[in-house]
Design a protein around this motif. Structure first.
Motif, PDB file in Angstrom:
ATOM      1  N   GLU A  39      31.549 -37.075 -16.259  1.00 39.35           N
ATOM      2  CA  GLU A  39      31.878 -35.727 -16.229  1.00 39.35           C
ATOM      3  C   GLU A  39      32.259 -35.365 -17.557  1.00 39.35           C
ATOM      4  OE1 GLU A  39      34.516 -32.548 -14.108  1.00 39.35           O
ATOM      5  OE2 GLU A  39      33.458 -33.799 -12.775  1.00 39.35           O
ATOM      6  N   ALA A  40      33.405 -36.051 -17.935  1.00 37.10           N
ATOM      7  CA  ALA A  40      34.035 -35.775 -19.429  1.00 37.10           C
ATOM      8  C   ALA A  40      32.729 -35.815 -20.445  1.00 37.10           C
ATOM      9  CB  ALA A  40      35.092 -36.460 -19.659  1.00 37.10           C
ATOM     10  N   ILE A  41      32.113 -36.922 -20.415  1.00 39.69           N
ATOM     11  CA  ILE A  41      30.940 -37.055 -21.455  1.00 39.69           C
ATOM     12  C   ILE A  41      30.068 -35.990 -21.389  1.00 39.69           C
ATOM     13  CG2 ILE A  41      28.932 -38.573 -22.201  1.00 39.69           C
ATOM     14  CD1 ILE A  41      30.749 -40.911 -20.995  1.00 39.69           C
ATOM     15  N   GLY A  42      29.646 -35.432 -20.098  1.00 42.54           N
ATOM     16  CA  GLY A  42      28.846 -34.353 -20.042  1.00 42.54           C
ATOM     17  C   GLY A  42      29.279 -33.118 -20.509  1.00 42.54           C
ATOM     18  N   GLU A  43      30.595 -32.719 -20.302  1.00 47.85           N
ATOM     19  CA  GLU A  43      31.184 -31.488 -20.956  1.00 47.85           C
ATOM     20  C   GLU A  43      31.153 -31.409 -22.400  1.00 47.85           C
ATOM     21  OE1 GLU A  43      34.757 -31.442 -19.043  1.00 47.85           O
ATOM     22  OE2 GLU A  43      33.904 -30.736 -16.998  1.00 47.85           O
ATOM     23  N   SER A  44      31.228 -32.598 -22.927  1.00 42.38           N
ATOM     24  CA  SER A  44      31.161 -32.831 -24.400  1.00 42.38           C
ATOM     25  C   SER A  44      29.996 -32.375 -25.103  1.00 42.38           C
ATOM     26  CB  SER A  44      31.726 -34.142 -24.924  1.00 42.38           C
ATOM     27  OG  SER A  44      30.771 -35.161 -24.653  1.00 42.38           O
ATOM     28  N   LEU A  45      28.765 -32.365 -24.286  1.00 42.35           N
ATOM     29  CA  LEU A  45      27.504 -32.245 -24.694  1.00 42.35           C
ATOM     30  C   LEU A  45      26.978 -30.753 -25.044  1.00 42.35           C
ATOM     31  CD1 LEU A  45      25.520 -34.736 -22.744  1.00 42.35           C
ATOM     32  CD2 LEU A  45      26.134 -35.133 -25.039  1.00 42.35           C
ATOM     33  N   PRO A  46      26.208 -30.158 -25.996  1.00 43.48           N
ATOM     34  CA  PRO A  46      25.740 -28.752 -25.986  1.00 43.48           C
ATOM     35  C   PRO A  46      25.360 -28.461 -24.590  1.00 43.48           C
ATOM     36  CG  PRO A  46      24.614 -30.102 -27.486  1.00 43.48           C
ATOM     37  CD  PRO A  46      25.614 -30.992 -26.947  1.00 43.48           C
ATOM     38  N   PRO A  47      25.500 -27.087 -24.317  1.00 41.38           N
ATOM     39  CA  PRO A  47      24.649 -26.613 -22.987  1.00 41.38           C
ATOM     40  C   PRO A  47      23.302 -26.636 -23.231  1.00 41.38           C
ATOM     41  CG  PRO A  47      25.840 -24.741 -24.268  1.00 41.38           C
ATOM     42  CD  PRO A  47      26.323 -26.255 -25.137  1.00 41.38           C
ATOM     43  N   LEU A  48      22.435 -26.949 -22.394  1.00 46.01           N
ATOM     44  CA  LEU A  48      20.862 -26.520 -22.320  1.00 46.01           C
ATOM     45  C   LEU A  48      20.765 -25.277 -22.385  1.00 46.01           C
ATOM     46  CD1 LEU A  48      20.119 -29.479 -20.014  1.00 46.01           C
ATOM     47  CD2 LEU A  48      20.078 -29.694 -22.287  1.00 46.01           C
ATOM     48  N   GLY A  49      19.402 -24.922 -23.079  1.00 48.43           N
ATOM     49  CA  GLY A  49      18.788 -23.536 -22.900  1.00 48.43           C
ATOM     50  C   GLY A  49      18.233 -23.257 -21.776  1.00 48.43           C
ATOM     51  N   GLU A  50      18.075 -22.033 -21.429  1.00 48.58           N
ATOM     52  CA  GLU A  50      17.222 -21.627 -20.178  1.00 48.58           C
ATOM     53  C   GLU A  50      15.911 -22.510 -20.124  1.00 48.58           C
ATOM     54  OE1 GLU A  50      18.215 -19.952 -17.534  1.00 48.58           O
ATOM     55  OE2 GLU A  50      19.951 -20.002 -18.177  1.00 48.58           O
ATOM     56  N   GLU A  51      15.035 -22.288 -21.425  1.00 44.29           N
ATOM     57  CA  GLU A  51      14.061 -22.802 -21.390  1.00 44.29           C
ATOM     58  C   GLU A  51      13.796 -24.195 -20.971  1.00 44.29           C
ATOM     59  OE1 GLU A  51      10.465 -23.791 -24.632  1.00 44.29           O
ATOM     60  OE2 GLU A  51      11.589 -21.854 -24.813  1.00 44.29           O
ATOM     61  N   VAL A  52      14.722 -25.144 -21.417  1.00 45.87           N
ATOM     62  CA  VAL A  52      14.917 -26.586 -21.181  1.00 45.87           C
ATOM     63  C   VAL A  52      15.144 -26.540 -19.618  1.00 45.87           C
ATOM     64  CG1 VAL A  52      16.154 -28.771 -21.597  1.00 45.87           C
ATOM     65  CG2 VAL A  52      15.464 -27.141 -23.218  1.00 45.87           C
ATOM     66  N   ILE A  53      16.111 -25.699 -19.032  1.00 45.61           N
ATOM     67  CA  ILE A  53      16.325 -25.859 -17.329  1.00 45.61           C
ATOM     68  C   ILE A  53      15.245 -25.577 -16.784  1.00 45.61           C
ATOM     69  CG2 ILE A  53      17.903 -24.952 -15.840  1.00 45.61           C
ATOM     70  CD1 ILE A  53      19.871 -24.722 -17.996  1.00 45.61           C
ATOM     71  N   GLU A  54      14.355 -24.566 -17.206  1.00 51.29           N
ATOM     72  CA  GLU A  54      13.312 -24.283 -16.450  1.00 51.29           C
ATOM     73  C   GLU A  54      12.209 -25.470 -16.611  1.00 51.29           C
ATOM     74  OE1 GLU A  54       9.918 -20.832 -17.129  1.00 51.29           O
ATOM     75  OE2 GLU A  54      11.913 -20.141 -17.119  1.00 51.29           O
ATOM     76  N   GLN A  55      11.928 -25.888 -17.818  1.00 52.50           N
ATOM     77  CA  GLN A  55      10.951 -27.144 -17.654  1.00 52.50           C
ATOM     78  C   GLN A  55      11.591 -28.368 -16.728  1.00 52.50           C
ATOM     79  OE1 GLN A  55      11.045 -28.099 -21.725  1.00 52.50           O
ATOM     80  NE2 GLN A  55       9.425 -26.649 -22.466  1.00 52.50           N
ATOM     81  N   MET A  56      12.838 -28.727 -17.012  1.00 52.15           N
ATOM     82  CA  MET A  56      13.343 -29.696 -15.903  1.00 52.15           C
ATOM     83  C   MET A  56      13.026 -29.206 -14.615  1.00 52.15           C
ATOM     84  SD  MET A  56      16.813 -30.471 -18.012  1.00 52.15           S
ATOM     85  CE  MET A  56      17.477 -31.334 -16.811  1.00 52.15           C
ATOM     86  N   ASP A  57      13.399 -28.173 -13.957  1.00 50.64           N
ATOM     87  CA  ASP A  57      12.916 -27.721 -12.767  1.00 50.64           C
ATOM     88  C   ASP A  57      11.620 -27.875 -12.325  1.00 50.64           C
ATOM     89  OD1 ASP A  57      15.781 -27.062 -12.311  1.00 50.64           O
ATOM     90  OD2 ASP A  57      15.448 -24.852 -12.820  1.00 50.64           O
ATOM     91  N   ASN A  58      10.689 -27.493 -13.270  1.00 52.43           N
ATOM     92  CA  ASN A  58       9.440 -27.670 -13.018  1.00 52.43           C
ATOM     93  C   ASN A  58       8.729 -29.131 -13.217  1.00 52.43           C
ATOM     94  OD1 ASN A  58       9.366 -24.774 -12.306  1.00 52.43           O
ATOM     95  ND2 ASN A  58       8.778 -24.327 -14.659  1.00 52.43           N
ATOM     96  N   GLY A  59       9.515 -29.948 -13.647  1.00 50.38           N
ATOM     97  CA  GLY A  59       9.043 -31.215 -13.753  1.00 50.38           C
ATOM     98  C   GLY A  59       8.382 -31.678 -14.997  1.00 50.38           C
ATOM     99  N   GLU A  60       8.508 -30.704 -15.864  1.00 51.32           N
ATOM    100  CA  GLU A  60       7.969 -30.815 -17.045  1.00 51.32           C
ATOM    101  C   GLU A  60       8.583 -31.725 -18.036  1.00 51.32           C
ATOM    102  OE1 GLU A  60       6.945 -27.082 -18.648  1.00 51.32           O
ATOM    103  OE2 GLU A  60       6.596 -26.209 -16.850  1.00 51.32           O
ATOM    104  N   SER A  61       7.955 -32.138 -19.042  1.00 51.56           N
ATOM    105  CA  SER A  61       8.857 -33.090 -20.206  1.00 51.56           C
ATOM    106  C   SER A  61       8.514 -32.554 -21.540  1.00 51.56           C
ATOM    107  CB  SER A  61       8.216 -34.632 -19.972  1.00 51.56           C
ATOM    108  OG  SER A  61       6.895 -34.709 -20.413  1.00 51.56           O
ATOM    109  N   GLY A  62       9.762 -32.781 -22.515  1.00 55.37           N
ATOM    110  CA  GLY A  62       9.659 -32.180 -23.572  1.00 55.37           C
ATOM    111  C   GLY A  62       8.796 -31.241 -24.010  1.00 55.37           C
TER     112      GLY A  62
END
Length: 62
Positions: A39-62
């Protein structure tokens, strides 16, 4: 440095889990991290943009 004895079966399973650039010590360190560490490592990473989250939700890659 210490020695840990494991059976050949366990050693094979660990070898299969080990990344190419990883020593057995690195593997065991990675596997033994607590959820709090991750969790601490995850919190140190920059937040993901909405577009990236939407792609992940839809099972799309890169």
């Amino acid at each position: 440095m210490g020695t840990i004895r494991v059976s050949e079966d366990v050693k094979e399973r660990l070898r299969d889990m080990k990344r190419d650039d990883e020593s057995f010590n690195d593997l065991l360190d990675r596997l033994s991290r607590s959820a709090k560490d991750v969790e601490a490592i995850g919190e140190s990473l920059p937040p993901l943009g909405e577009e990236v989250i939407e792609q992940m939700d839809n099972g799309e890659s890169g």
